[in-house]
Design an enzyme around this catalytic site. Structure first.
Site, short mmCIF file in Angstrom:
data_model
loop_
_atom_site.label_atom_id
_atom_site.label_comp_id
_atom_site.label_asym_id
_atom_site.label_seq_id
_atom_site.Cartn_x
_atom_site.Cartn_y
_atom_site.Cartn_z
N LEU A 40 3.14 -21.68 11.02
CA LEU A 40 1.91 -21.10 11.10
C LEU A 40 0.99 -21.43 9.62
O LEU A 40 2.01 -20.47 8.56
CB LEU A 40 1.06 -20.44 11.86
CG LEU A 40 1.56 -20.91 13.80
CD1 LEU A 40 1.62 -19.57 14.21
CD2 LEU A 40 0.81 -22.08 14.03
N THR A 51 4.50 -18.20 5.99
CA THR A 51 4.44 -16.52 4.73
C THR A 51 3.03 -16.04 5.05
O THR A 51 1.82 -16.92 4.99
CB THR A 51 3.83 -17.41 4.15
OG1 THR A 51 4.90 -18.42 3.18
CG2 THR A 51 4.00 -16.20 2.81
N LYS A 102 9.88 -12.42 0.11
CA LYS A 102 8.55 -13.46 -0.45
C LYS A 102 7.34 -12.83 -1.54
O LYS A 102 7.29 -13.86 -2.69
CB LYS A 102 8.06 -14.38 0.38
CG LYS A 102 6.83 -14.96 0.11
CD LYS A 102 7.75 -16.61 0.56
CE LYS A 102 6.80 -17.91 0.27
NZ LYS A 102 6.82 -19.11 -0.15
N LYS A 119 -2.45 -18.42 -2.71
CA LYS A 119 -2.46 -17.79 -1.50
C LYS A 119 -1.08 -16.40 -1.61
O LYS A 119 -1.88 -15.51 -0.90
CB LYS A 119 -1.58 -18.51 -0.54
CG LYS A 119 -1.86 -17.77 1.32
CD LYS A 119 -0.92 -18.98 2.06
CE LYS A 119 -0.17 -18.17 2.97
NZ LYS A 119 0.23 -18.80 4.22
P1 NAD Z 1 0.02 -26.78 7.23
O1 NAD Z 1 -1.15 -26.80 7.33
O2 NAD Z 1 0.64 -28.13 6.67
O3 NAD Z 1 0.65 -26.63 8.75
C1 NAD Z 1 0.16 -25.82 9.71
C2 NAD Z 1 0.28 -26.21 11.15
O4 NAD Z 1 0.30 -25.38 12.20
C3 NAD Z 1 -0.67 -26.91 11.37
O5 NAD Z 1 -0.33 -28.89 11.60
C4 NAD Z 1 -1.47 -27.17 12.53
O6 NAD Z 1 -2.12 -28.04 12.97
C5 NAD Z 1 -0.66 -25.82 13.19
N1 NAD Z 1 -1.92 -24.83 13.90
C6 NAD Z 1 -2.58 -24.00 12.93
N2 NAD Z 1 -3.25 -23.17 14.21
C7 NAD Z 1 -2.00 -23.32 15.54
C8 NAD Z 1 -1.87 -22.63 16.91
N3 NAD Z 1 -2.84 -22.37 17.33
N4 NAD Z 1 -1.35 -23.99 17.31
C9 NAD Z 1 -0.53 -24.53 17.39
N5 NAD Z 1 -0.74 -25.61 16.11
C10 NAD Z 1 -1.48 -24.49 14.92
O7 NAD Z 1 1.14 -25.91 6.68
P2 NAD Z 1 2.63 -25.82 6.20
O8 NAD Z 1 2.14 -26.13 4.75
O9 NAD Z 1 3.14 -26.65 7.04
O10 NAD Z 1 2.71 -24.38 5.37
C11 NAD Z 1 3.21 -23.74 6.64
C12 NAD Z 1 3.78 -21.88 6.68
O11 NAD Z 1 4.98 -22.02 5.19
C13 NAD Z 1 2.16 -21.04 5.40
O12 NAD Z 1 2.27 -20.09 6.31
C14 NAD Z 1 2.56 -21.65 3.71
O13 NAD Z 1 2.04 -20.66 3.27
C15 NAD Z 1 4.25 -21.47 4.55
N6 NAD Z 1 4.62 -22.34 3.18
C16 NAD Z 1 4.56 -23.92 2.76
C17 NAD Z 1 5.54 -24.36 1.74
C18 NAD Z 1 5.00 -25.61 1.23
O14 NAD Z 1 5.05 -25.54 0.65
N7 NAD Z 1 4.21 -26.53 2.09
C19 NAD Z 1 6.15 -23.87 0.96
C20 NAD Z 1 7.06 -22.05 1.65
C21 NAD Z 1 5.56 -22.11 2.43
#
Ligand code: NAD
Length: 296
Positions: free
Chosen positions: A65, A96, A171, A246
């Site tokens: 999330l 994260t 992290k 972030k």
């Molecule tokens: P994203 O915004 O693409 O995906 C998050 C998903 O969570 C969305 O599809 C959203 O609809 C869903 N969501 C939110 N609230 C919800 C709820 N109450 N019930 C069900 N679903 C819900 O984000 P992401 O890029 O997939 O990143 C996710 C996590 O991973 C974050 O914490 C980010 O910091 C971390 N992260 C991302 C990357 C990257 O390169 N994108 C790399 C390392 C870590």
């Protein structure tokens, strides 16, 4: 084969859920976005209509999330994971998030008899798709032992960083170091150039001398010396400033709480925030070179 409930099917969670299904786990997946669920179903998951329906029969729940407030809500609200999961289930949160939220949610889960780890990842969407993420895991040894085989279906390096919340600590401390060394590397290349020393020659010397770092040798912010680096693609990400910022903000928040002095981390956060103010937070974080050079 394990029955898994997966919540949060965004850029990262979508391919992670797909990889769990690919190795034969029985994955039920849900998200607020119907199209995200549709994609997961196409990738071999079952449709989870609600959080409750997604977790009620699962032996393991995985969440991916955006931030701490989403994780707190998805786990602790009445509709959420803790109120509706099966006795004895294991929870893995790979988002994260801030250390305090991670520790509070794990304590709430353990209070109701569940096992839980925080397991944030390093590696972006490409690593999530390839199943080569690095997981930094916090939680007790038993919970880690149960989580490890599940994480192995989504990642290559699985670390146990210690107690609850320590995955998040690893992290943010790592990314604070990365964000800071990147800026220092930009300053050094800019200084060398201004004094008449070209980037390639400076790289050849410094990358084998005491100034070398990952920011220089793998991801050089000056165009030229490392062909695959974003600096040679006009700083297209890679790892965007918005995501680095972030993590830098999470690091500062945690540092204040712990009364840890992080003067360079604070300065680095401020510089990435300037990139954000300038509307450049979609650039790769090595694009902070443009700010240092004065050509944003
Ligand atoms: P994203 O915004 O693409 O995906 C998050 C998903 O969570 C969305 O599809 C959203 O609809 C869903 N969501 C939110 N609230 C919800 C709820 N109450 N019930 C069900 N679903 C819900 O984000 P992401 O890029 O997939 O990143 C996710 C996590 O991973 C974050 O914490 C980010 O910091 C971390 N992260 C991302 C990357 C990257 O390169 N994108 C790399 C390392 C870590």
């Amino acid at each position: 084969m394990t029955k898994i409930g997966f919540i949060g099917l965004g850029n990262m969670g979508g391919p992670m859920a797909a990889n769990l299904a690919k190795v034969g786990h029985d994955v039920t997946a849900t998200d607020l976005s119907i199209s995200a669920i549709d994609r997961a179903v196409d990738a071999g998951c079952q449709r989870g209509e609600t959080v409750e329906a997604t977790v009620s029969d699962a032996d393991v729940v995985v969440t991916m999330l955006p931030a701490g407030k989403h994780v707190r809500s998805v786990y602790t609200d009445d509709y959420g994971v803790i109120a509706n999961a099966k006795d004895g289930a294991l929870f893995i949160d790979s988002s994260t998030i801030d250390v305090d939220s991670a520790r509070a949610v794990i304590a709430a889960a353990m209070d109701k008899g569940f096992a839980m780890v925080d397991a944030p990842v390093s590696g972006g969407v490409a690593a999530a798709s390839a199943g080569t993420l690095t997981f930094m895991t916090g939680g007790d040894a038993d919970a880690f032992a149960r989580a490890k085989p599940i994480l192995e279906a989504m990642g290559k390096n699985i670390f146990h960083a210690g107690d609850a919340g320590n995955g998040q600590v690893a992290k943010i401390a790592n990314n604070m170091l990365l964000g800071t060394t990147m800026i220092a590397t930009c300053e050094a290349f800019n200084l060398a150039e201004k004094l008449g020393l070209d980037a390639q020659t400076f790289f050849d010397i410094s990358s084998t001398a005491s100034g070398q770092s990952w920011s220089m040798t793998t991801y050089c912010p000056a165009p030229g010396p490392v062909p695959a680096a974003p600096s040679n693609k006009d700083y297209q990400p890679g790892f965007a400033v918005a995501m680095m910022l972030k993590d830098m903000r999470l690091a500062q928040e945690a540092a204040h709480g712990a009364k840890a002095a992080t003067p360079l981390g604070a300065q680095a956060e401020a510089l990435y925030a300037l990139m954000e103010s300038a509307g450049k937070d979609d650039l790769d974080f090595s694009g902070v070179m443009k700010l240092i050079r004065g050509d944003l």
